[in-house]
Design a protein around this motif. Structure first.
Motif, PDB file in Angstrom:
ATOM      1  N   LEU A  76       0.837  -1.212   0.000  1.00  0.00           N
ATOM      2  CA  LEU A  76       0.000   0.000   0.000  1.00  0.00           C
ATOM      3  C   LEU A  76       0.869   1.259   0.000  1.00  0.00           C
ATOM      4  CD1 LEU A  76      -2.818  -1.092   2.470  1.00  0.00           C
ATOM      5  CD2 LEU A  76      -3.123  -0.502   0.051  1.00  0.00           C
ATOM      6  N   ARG A  77       1.968   1.230   0.738  1.00  0.00           N
ATOM      7  CA  ARG A  77       2.890   2.374   0.756  1.00  0.00           C
ATOM      8  C   ARG A  77       3.480   2.594  -0.635  1.00  0.00           C
ATOM      9  NH1 ARG A  77       8.473   1.236   2.853  1.00  0.00           N
ATOM     10  NH2 ARG A  77       8.481   0.572   0.694  1.00  0.00           N
ATOM     11  N   ASP A  78       3.882   1.505  -1.310  1.00  0.00           N
ATOM     12  CA  ASP A  78       4.431   1.613  -2.664  1.00  0.00           C
ATOM     13  C   ASP A  78       3.400   2.198  -3.634  1.00  0.00           C
ATOM     14  OD1 ASP A  78       6.823   0.556  -1.778  1.00  0.00           O
ATOM     15  OD2 ASP A  78       6.420  -1.467  -2.537  1.00  0.00           O
ATOM     16  N   ILE A  79       2.147   1.782  -3.469  1.00  0.00           N
ATOM     17  CA  ILE A  79       1.067   2.323  -4.319  1.00  0.00           C
ATOM     18  C   ILE A  79       0.930   3.820  -4.095  1.00  0.00           C
ATOM     19  CG2 ILE A  79      -1.445   2.355  -4.654  1.00  0.00           C
ATOM     20  CD1 ILE A  79      -1.354  -0.729  -4.173  1.00  0.00           C
ATOM     21  N   GLU A  80       0.943   4.250  -2.834  1.00  0.00           N
ATOM     22  CA  GLU A  80       0.808   5.681  -2.522  1.00  0.00           C
ATOM     23  C   GLU A  80       1.966   6.478  -3.110  1.00  0.00           C
ATOM     24  OE1 GLU A  80      -1.741   7.435  -1.247  1.00  0.00           O
ATOM     25  OE2 GLU A  80      -2.804   5.515  -1.246  1.00  0.00           O
ATOM     26  N   LEU A  81       3.188   5.949  -3.011  1.00  0.00           N
ATOM     27  CA  LEU A  81       4.357   6.646  -3.571  1.00  0.00           C
ATOM     28  C   LEU A  81       4.223   6.786  -5.090  1.00  0.00           C
ATOM     29  CD1 LEU A  81       7.229   4.980  -1.493  1.00  0.00           C
ATOM     30  CD2 LEU A  81       6.417   7.346  -1.313  1.00  0.00           C
ATOM     31  N   SER A  82       3.815   5.715  -5.749  1.00  0.00           N
ATOM     32  CA  SER A  82       3.640   5.757  -7.204  1.00  0.00           C
ATOM     33  C   SER A  82       2.512   6.707  -7.590  1.00  0.00           C
ATOM     34  CB  SER A  82       3.349   4.359  -7.750  1.00  0.00           C
ATOM     35  OG  SER A  82       4.475   3.538  -7.615  1.00  0.00           O
ATOM     36  N   TRP A  83       1.425   6.696  -6.810  1.00  0.00           N
ATOM     37  CA  TRP A  83       0.296   7.590  -7.082  1.00  0.00           C
ATOM     38  C   TRP A  83       0.717   9.050  -6.934  1.00  0.00           C
ATOM     39  CZ3 TRP A  83      -3.987   7.962  -9.563  1.00  0.00           C
ATOM     40  CH2 TRP A  83      -4.888   8.990  -9.266  1.00  0.00           C
ATOM     41  N   ASN A  84       1.455   9.365  -5.860  1.00  0.00           N
ATOM     42  CA  ASN A  84       1.920  10.741  -5.647  1.00  0.00           C
ATOM     43  C   ASN A  84       2.836  11.178  -6.773  1.00  0.00           C
ATOM     44  OD1 ASN A  84       0.448  11.013  -3.291  1.00  0.00           O
ATOM     45  ND2 ASN A  84       2.125  10.321  -1.988  1.00  0.00           N
ATOM     46  N   ASN A  85       3.686  10.266  -7.237  1.00  0.00           N
ATOM     47  CA  ASN A  85       4.579  10.572  -8.348  1.00  0.00           C
ATOM     48  C   ASN A  85       3.774  10.845  -9.623  1.00  0.00           C
ATOM     49  OD1 ASN A  85       7.344  10.820  -9.252  1.00  0.00           O
ATOM     50  ND2 ASN A  85       6.975   8.975 -10.449  1.00  0.00           N
ATOM     51  N   LEU A  86       2.747  10.050  -9.848  1.00  0.00           N
ATOM     52  CA  LEU A  86       1.891  10.240 -11.026  1.00  0.00           C
ATOM     53  C   LEU A  86       1.189  11.594 -10.973  1.00  0.00           C
ATOM     54  CD1 LEU A  86       0.734   8.980 -13.624  1.00  0.00           C
ATOM     55  CD2 LEU A  86      -1.109   8.036 -12.225  1.00  0.00           C
ATOM     56  N   GLN A  87       0.735  11.981  -9.792  1.00  0.00           N
ATOM     57  CA  GLN A  87       0.074  13.284  -9.663  1.00  0.00           C
ATOM     58  C   GLN A  87       1.026  14.425 -10.003  1.00  0.00           C
ATOM     59  OE1 GLN A  87      -1.673  12.752  -5.646  1.00  0.00           O
ATOM     60  NE2 GLN A  87      -3.604  13.225  -6.636  1.00  0.00           N
ATOM     61  N   ALA A  88       2.316  14.246  -9.722  1.00  0.00           N
ATOM     62  CA  ALA A  88       3.303  15.270 -10.080  1.00  0.00           C
ATOM     63  C   ALA A  88       3.362  15.428 -11.604  1.00  0.00           C
ATOM     64  CB  ALA A  88       4.673  14.897  -9.523  1.00  0.00           C
ATOM     65  N   PHE A  89       3.290  14.321 -12.337  1.00  0.00           N
ATOM     66  CA  PHE A  89       3.240  14.406 -13.801  1.00  0.00           C
ATOM     67  C   PHE A  89       1.965  15.110 -14.257  1.00  0.00           C
ATOM     68  CE2 PHE A  89       6.253  10.763 -13.828  1.00  0.00           C
ATOM     69  CZ  PHE A  89       7.200  11.302 -14.679  1.00  0.00           C
ATOM     70  N   LEU A  90       0.866  14.783 -13.609  1.00  0.00           N
ATOM     71  CA  LEU A  90      -0.415  15.347 -14.021  1.00  0.00           C
ATOM     72  C   LEU A  90      -0.496  16.843 -13.741  1.00  0.00           C
ATOM     73  CD1 LEU A  90      -2.852  12.514 -12.880  1.00  0.00           C
ATOM     74  CD2 LEU A  90      -1.758  12.833 -15.102  1.00  0.00           C
ATOM     75  N   SER A  91       0.370  17.343 -12.859  1.00  0.00           N
ATOM     76  CA  SER A  91       0.326  18.770 -12.525  1.00  0.00           C
ATOM     77  C   SER A  91       0.684  19.655 -13.716  1.00  0.00           C
ATOM     78  CB  SER A  91       1.244  19.073 -11.336  1.00  0.00           C
ATOM     79  OG  SER A  91       2.591  18.863 -11.709  1.00  0.00           O
ATOM     80  N   ILE A  92       1.340  19.095 -14.739  1.00  0.00           N
ATOM     81  CA  ILE A  92       1.642  19.898 -15.937  1.00  0.00           C
ATOM     82  C   ILE A  92       0.386  20.125 -16.778  1.00  0.00           C
ATOM     83  CG2 ILE A  92       4.036  19.114 -16.028  1.00  0.00           C
ATOM     84  CD1 ILE A  92       3.244  17.386 -18.436  1.00  0.00           C
ATOM     85  N   CYS A  93      -0.683  19.432 -16.419  1.00  0.00           N
ATOM     86  CA  CYS A  93      -1.941  19.571 -17.141  1.00  0.00           C
ATOM     87  C   CYS A  93      -3.044  19.887 -16.119  1.00  0.00           C
ATOM     88  CB  CYS A  93      -2.230  18.278 -17.894  1.00  0.00           C
ATOM     89  SG  CYS A  93      -3.656  18.371 -18.959  1.00  0.00           S
ATOM     90  N   PRO A  94      -3.146  21.159 -15.678  1.00  0.00           N
ATOM     91  CA  PRO A  94      -4.068  21.523 -14.601  1.00  0.00           C
ATOM     92  C   PRO A  94      -5.530  21.112 -14.838  1.00  0.00           C
ATOM     93  CG  PRO A  94      -2.605  23.352 -15.102  1.00  0.00           C
ATOM     94  CD  PRO A  94      -2.369  22.300 -16.140  1.00  0.00           C
ATOM     95  N   SER A  95      -5.985  21.168 -16.097  1.00  0.00           N
ATOM     96  CA  SER A  95      -7.384  20.802 -16.362  1.00  0.00           C
ATOM     97  C   SER A  95      -7.627  19.323 -16.045  1.00  0.00           C
ATOM     98  CB  SER A  95      -7.775  21.111 -17.809  1.00  0.00           C
ATOM     99  OG  SER A  95      -6.977  20.354 -18.706  1.00  0.00           O
ATOM    100  N   LEU A  96      -6.655  18.470 -16.348  1.00  0.00           N
ATOM    101  CA  LEU A  96      -6.783  17.047 -16.052  1.00  0.00           C
ATOM    102  C   LEU A  96      -6.684  16.803 -14.546  1.00  0.00           C
ATOM    103  CD1 LEU A  96      -7.095  14.191 -17.208  1.00  0.00           C
ATOM    104  CD2 LEU A  96      -4.623  14.093 -17.417  1.00  0.00           C
ATOM    105  N   LEU A  97      -5.768  17.510 -13.901  1.00  0.00           N
ATOM    106  CA  LEU A  97      -5.598  17.370 -12.455  1.00  0.00           C
ATOM    107  C   LEU A  97      -6.868  17.770 -11.716  1.00  0.00           C
ATOM    108  CD1 LEU A  97      -3.393  16.463 -10.493  1.00  0.00           C
ATOM    109  CD2 LEU A  97      -2.677  18.843 -10.304  1.00  0.00           C
TER     110      LEU A  97
END
Length: 199
Positions: free
Chosen positions: A86-107
């Motif tokens: 579960l911790r690994d999933i959260e780390l990967s999810w947080n990392n993915l959200q950082a990528f999504l931040s370049i696209c504010p409408s999607l975020l």
């Protein structure tokens, strides 16, 4: 009444298998976005209809991990191996959200973190809920889910077991071609009643 040791081992193995596959899906999304060297190209990909659909699917996979957390809470399953995944999933999810931040409408289109955390809210109990009344994948009992009645009623019955459609879909496409069918604990009053009714 706790889940019997053999049943707990089966539940833990089931959860670990599914959670590891969830982690792989989210990690793969990170790898795909990381391989795009130009932020403008990454933004273009994310804003395309296929990119948005892909991210929507990854969000649904992450939501499944939160439901599984709720199922673990409902059944009082606390295992170091599962906490690590579960911790690994959260780390990967947080990392993915950082990528999504370049696209504010999607975020902004993503469900809020509090809405996702609500899915993980399980009810701690001294008794173990009947496995026949919960989703056969996430193990979240529909009676404790924080979902609208419409969402609760959308569970599907396959082979006498209930499943959230998205849980069954994930399991069949990313884990195994046969849906899981965990046995309930031997002292389950609901199962005992069901077995008597079938006689």
């Amino acid at each position: 009444m706790a889940i019997e040791p053999s049943g707990l081992d089966a539940c833990t193995a089931h959860l670990k298998t599914c959670l590891k596959n969830i982690h792989q899906v989210i990690q793969k999304a990170n790898e795909i976005l990381c391989s795009i060297s130009q932020p403008s190209v990454c933004s273009e990909v994310l804003q395309s209809s296929r990119g948005a659909d892909y991210i929507s699917g990854v969000v649904e996979v992450y939501r499944l991990s939160k439901r599984m957390e709720g199922g673990m809470r409902t059944r009082n399953i606390d295992c170091e191996r599962l906490r690590l995944v579960l911790r690994d999933i959260e780390l990967s999810w947080n990392n993915l959200q950082a990528f999504l931040s370049i696209c504010p409408s999607l975020l902004q289109a993503l469900p809020s973190q509090s809405a996702l955390e609500d899915v993980a809210e399980g009810v701690f109990s001294d008794s173990s809920p009947c496995l026949q009344s919960c989703c056969g994948v996430c193990l979240l009992d529909r009676s404790v889910e924080k979902l609208s009645s419409e969402e609760k009623n959308c569970m599907i019955n396959i082979g006498g077991r209930l499943y959230h459609p998205s849980c069954a879909n994930f399991w069949l496409h990313c884990v195994d071609s046969t849906l899981p069918n965990l046995a309930c604990h031997s002292n389950c009053s609901a199962c005992v009643k069901l077995n008597k009714d079938e006689l």
